[in-house]
Design a protein around this motif. Structure first.
Motif, mmCIF file in Angstrom:
data_model
loop_
_atom_site.group_PDB
_atom_site.id
_atom_site.type_symbol
_atom_site.label_atom_id
_atom_site.label_comp_id
_atom_site.label_asym_id
_atom_site.label_seq_id
_atom_site.Cartn_x
_atom_site.Cartn_y
_atom_site.Cartn_z
ATOM 1 N N VAL A 396 11.354 -24.711 6.774
ATOM 2 C CA VAL A 396 12.030 -24.417 5.509
ATOM 3 C C VAL A 396 13.187 -23.471 5.812
ATOM 4 C CG1 VAL A 396 11.806 -23.396 3.220
ATOM 5 C CG2 VAL A 396 9.929 -24.736 4.177
ATOM 6 N N LEU A 397 14.340 -23.766 5.232
ATOM 7 C CA LEU A 397 15.526 -22.937 5.441
ATOM 8 C C LEU A 397 16.121 -22.578 4.088
ATOM 9 C CD1 LEU A 397 17.726 -21.689 7.288
ATOM 10 C CD2 LEU A 397 18.937 -23.869 7.115
ATOM 11 N N PRO A 427 8.541 -17.564 -3.215
ATOM 12 C CA PRO A 427 7.841 -18.579 -4.022
ATOM 13 C C PRO A 427 8.536 -19.928 -3.955
ATOM 14 C CG PRO A 427 8.056 -16.513 -5.245
ATOM 15 C CD PRO A 427 8.881 -16.365 -4.008
ATOM 16 N N GLU A 428 9.867 -19.927 -3.924
ATOM 17 C CA GLU A 428 10.598 -21.202 -3.844
ATOM 18 C C GLU A 428 10.329 -21.907 -2.521
ATOM 19 O OE1 GLU A 428 12.879 -18.307 -6.428
ATOM 20 O OE2 GLU A 428 11.898 -18.279 -4.466
ATOM 21 N N ALA A 429 10.179 -21.111 -1.444
ATOM 22 C CA ALA A 429 9.902 -21.709 -0.135
ATOM 23 C C ALA A 429 8.524 -22.360 -0.117
ATOM 24 C CB ALA A 429 10.013 -20.655 0.953
ATOM 25 N N ARG A 430 7.552 -21.692 -0.726
ATOM 26 C CA ARG A 430 6.210 -22.278 -0.780
ATOM 27 C C ARG A 430 6.201 -23.537 -1.633
ATOM 28 N NH1 ARG A 430 5.060 -16.651 -0.798
ATOM 29 N NH2 ARG A 430 5.119 -16.544 -3.059
ATOM 30 N N GLU A 437 4.881 -31.553 1.979
ATOM 31 C CA GLU A 437 3.595 -32.001 2.515
ATOM 32 C C GLU A 437 2.924 -33.009 1.594
ATOM 33 O OE1 GLU A 437 2.592 -31.351 5.431
ATOM 34 O OE2 GLU A 437 4.046 -29.801 5.969
ATOM 35 N N ARG A 438 3.149 -32.874 0.293
ATOM 36 C CA ARG A 438 2.487 -33.753 -0.669
ATOM 37 C C ARG A 438 3.163 -35.112 -0.762
ATOM 38 N NH1 ARG A 438 3.020 -30.602 -4.455
ATOM 39 N NH2 ARG A 438 4.828 -31.545 -5.512
ATOM 40 N N ALA A 443 9.141 -39.588 1.140
ATOM 41 C CA ALA A 443 10.037 -39.951 0.045
ATOM 42 C C ALA A 443 11.399 -40.373 0.596
ATOM 43 C CB ALA A 443 10.209 -38.763 -0.905
ATOM 44 N N PRO A 444 12.064 -41.340 -0.069
ATOM 45 C CA PRO A 444 13.418 -41.725 0.364
ATOM 46 C C PRO A 444 14.384 -40.569 0.145
ATOM 47 C CG PRO A 444 12.897 -42.752 -1.731
ATOM 48 C CD PRO A 444 11.628 -42.097 -1.262
ATOM 49 N N CYS A 445 15.393 -40.484 0.995
ATOM 50 C CA CYS A 445 16.356 -39.390 0.936
ATOM 51 C C CYS A 445 17.761 -39.951 1.068
ATOM 52 C CB CYS A 445 16.080 -38.381 2.045
ATOM 53 S SG CYS A 445 17.250 -37.017 2.094
ATOM 54 N N ILE A 446 18.644 -39.544 0.169
ATOM 55 C CA ILE A 446 20.035 -39.991 0.185
ATOM 56 C C ILE A 446 20.913 -38.792 0.517
ATOM 57 C CG2 ILE A 446 21.916 -40.988 -1.158
ATOM 58 C CD1 ILE A 446 19.829 -42.407 -2.838
#
Length: 719
Positions: A396-397, A427-430, A437-438, A443-446
């Motif tokens: 996570v960055l 909290p945003e990173a978590r 992970e879920r 998921a597709p990524c554009i």
């Protein structure tokens, strides 16, 4: 109670013992306030002024605020109940009485309950001031003046009563000073607790203030060269407990005073400075003002950390929002690093190189964007991210203050005030990690960066004969190439020159200087003489590979990489110590060594003749294992494109049209690996990066841990 009033200050003012701030800087309370119109001589217009009643908790005295304080009264900073420290005042006799003229004040507290039961002092003339030193004398004085208008005692009493209800007076009650104020001396200026105000309350009309804030970012020391002179500056950002931010800038002498004092993460008390409108082209903080420190400014570190002040403030936006934001906007992002490229080098117009490292960042919106790190970010956070991605992790960055640019789609780049947080505890990173992970992993990524440029300008690998065959350097712009060659010959007669050491901005002049014959050296460019010159390399090298030879010039930085020592040391070794044997040994070690040279090829005119000149920008000793790995990667790429041209072209055209992240390309055709597997191109395929060596995602073939851990003999035999 916000502060202790200076007991006995009013009596000393009225007696003439104290006439101004040189004898005392008393702390007094405003008990009454009223606006008056003061007419100017020979003018029809009048000036607004404010009368006040000032109390030390025991006695009260009338005074007048300066016109410069009108804004403070109107905005409520000075009101009934305000506690002021008089830092500039004088006690003047006006119409047989003394009043306090307040020229400058410091606001200790804007609003407090009235302290004590102060009695208004009335002095009909200067002589009576000596009598009015006790509460009993004050009562007698009031009674005397209250009965002067008539013979009837009752009428006199009514007159006195009406007088007591006027603006500056109070009922004639015997004063009872509180014991906590008795026998107290005036508070010294530097002993009082400073009045801390929030950053949001800063305005150009305030004279004295103190803010308490945490340093969230500190810029690098910069030098500038303008027509009126050279200078230096640095900036840092502050965040207070209310979440307000402001940028602080220091110039020249203030840089020497505060640069080493300011440390990111520490809390400071900062007083005095000039508040100026923020230059939005350089300042991205949401504040209309910025602060400039000056000679009277103070910066005091709070060694006890204040937990009420946050470490930083983020305004995270989704990557999908970046697509509709304007270029040069500043944005905070947080997401998952899908892939990262090796560090590359970019040549600036000034002739210096800067590091560049690019990565692909994806967030919950299902979009990804190219984030480019520049300079020191590549060596710090960039190396951490590289290690995590090479090990198969997806870190996570969080990006604080990234700048949006439009080049082949939207991109985000670091600037001087940017900050990068790898695997932060937010909290945003978590939330991002749980989402990935879920469902985010599959998921597709554009990508909103239509072409993933990787490490920036890749220097083309060439051989020496291609310089002439392809007419390199003859176009308007220079050509940048990389060759693997050996130094076969070096001219050592004039391997360096005498240079000017005078700093021009953040770089030395470096122009050639001439010896005056008296131990000094003259620079024509700077039009100055110096006692000692500098020595800089200007090496003439003959480079040779398996295809041919060429001449190239290596200047200071590249010369030090080749020779392994500064030019000044080599000059003294040859001409001062005259150690020819050691000098020749250094030359032999530099020669017949294989380097990877980065060359700048450009056609230049000498007299009436045009020649193609090669300049060594960088020289690195050949790392055979790394060079072999690069060659293997190129071989695999060529094999794939030769055996499977349709698949390669289809994937390339689909990606360039913006469809590359959602096209399902088969991993194998004709029993050979697809182009993405053995290519260094880390473009996301279905949101993941696949490696052809081990089949896992998160890295490419060149950085595959399995491939890198293979025995060296096996690599050599395969090659």
């Amino acid at each position: 109670m916000a502060a202790n009033l200076t007991a006995g200050a009013i009596a000393k003012m009225l007696s003439g013992e104290v006439t101004g701030e040189k004898e005392m800087t008393p702390i007094l309370q405003v008990t009454e306030i009223k606006m008056i119109q003061q007419a100017r001589r020979n003018q029809e217009l009048s000036v607004e002024r404010y009368k006040v009643a000032l109390s030390d908790g025991i006695q009260s005295q009338e005074g007048m605020l300066s016109a410069a304080s009108n804004a403070l009264v109107k905005q409520g900073s000075i009101q009934i109940g305000s506690i002021l420290r008089l830092t500039g005042f004088n006690c003047s006799p006006v119409r047989n009485r003394r009043i306090v003229i307040v020229n400058e004040q410091e606001i200790i507290a804007e609003k407090c309950n009235i302290i004590g039961n102060p009695l208004q002092m009335l002095t009909p003339n200067a002589q009576s001031n000596s009598v009015a030193s006790s509460p009993q004398a004050q009562v007698l004085q009031r009674q005397a003046f209250g009965t002067s208008t008539g013979s009837n005692q009752q009428q006199g009493t009514r007159t006195d009563s009406r007088q007591e209800q006027t603006y500056y007076s109070r009922p004639p009650v015997q004063p009872q000073p509180p014991s906590m104020y008795a026998n107290r001396s005036p508070v010294a200026r530097n002993q009082a607790t400073p009045m801390i105000i929030p950053i949001a309350a800063l305005n150009p009309y305030q004279g004295r203030w103190t803010i308490k804030a945490r340093v969230t970012s500190k810029g690098e020391l910069k030098h500038y060269n303008k027509t009126h002179g050279d200078g230096k500056l640095f900036s840092f950002d502050l965040l207070d407990a209310d979440g307000w931010e402001i940028r602080v800038t220091c110039f020249n002498e203030m840089v020497d005073k505060f640069f080493d004092v300011i440390v990111v993460g520490n809390v400071y008390l900062i007083s005095k400075g000039t508040l100026k409108p923020a230059q939005k082209e350089y300042n991205h903080l949401p504040n209309d003002y910025e602060l400039r420190l000056e000679n009277g400014s103070t910066v005091e570190q709070c060694y006890e950390d204040d937990a009420a002040i946050p470490r930083n403030r983020f305004r995270f936006r989704y990557i999908s929002d970046v697509e509709n934001m304007e270029s040069n906007s500043i944005v905070d992002l947080i997401g998952i690093v899908l892939s990262i490229c090796p560090t590359g080098l970019i040549m600036r117009k000034s002739g210096t190189e800067v590091q560049k490292k690019a990565l692909q960042l994806m967030d919950i919106s299902g979009r990804s964007v190219e984030v480019t790190m520049w300079g020191n970010f590549c060596n710090a956070e960039g190396q951490i991210l590289q290690s995590l991605c090479d090990s198969g992790a997806f870190p996570v960055l969080a990006v604080k203050a990234g700048r949006i640019s439009e080049f082949n789609g939207k991109q985000v780049s670091t600037i001087g005030s940017s900050q990068l947080y790898v695997e932060p505890d937010f909290p945003e990173a978590r939330e991002v990690r749980e989402w990935y992970e879920r469902e985010g992993r599959n998921a597709p990524c554009i990508s909103i960066s239509r072409v993933y440029t990787g490490a920036g300008r890749q220097d083309v690998r060439k051989v020496i004969t291609q310089i002439k065959e392809e007419n390199l350097g003859t176009s308007e712009k220079p050509d940048w190439i990389t060759v693997t060659a050996t130094i076969s010959f070096m001219k050592v007669d004039n391997f360096c020159y005498t240079a000017c050491p005078i700093m021009n901005g953040d770089r030395p002049c470096s122009k050639k200087v001439t010896n005056n014959g008296d131990g000094t050296w003259r620079c024509e460019r700077c039009d100055k003489c110096v006692d000692e010159c500098d020595y800089r390399y200007i090496l003439q090298l003959q480079l040779q590979d398996h295809t041919g030879v060429t001449w190239a010039t290596a200047f200071q930085e590249a010369g030090e990489e080749i020779m392994g020592m500064p030019a000044k040391d080599l000059y003294y070794l040859k001409y001062e110590e005259q150690d020819e044997e050691k000098f020749e040994d250094i030359i032999r070690k530099a020669g017949f060594t294989k380097y990877i040279f980065k060359l700048k090829i450009k056609e230049e005119t000498y007299g009436d003749e045009q020649r193609v000149k090669a300049t060594v920008v960088k020289a690195e000793k050949l790392d055979y294992s790394q060079d072999t790995r690069s060659l293997l990667e190129e071989i695999h790429k060529l094999r794939t494109e030769t055996m499977n041209p349709e698949s390669s072209n289809y994937r390339s055209s689909a990606y360039n049209s913006g469809m590359g992240t959602s096209v399902d390309v088969p991993r194998r055709e004709f029993g050979l690996p697809a182009a993405n597997q053995f290519s260094s191109d880390p473009r996301p395929l279905g949101g993941m990066i696949l490696c052809g060596a081990c089949g896992s995602n998160g890295h490419v073939f060149a950085n595959c841990p399995s491939f890198m851990s293979m025995p060296r003999q096996h690599v050599g035999s395969s090659y």
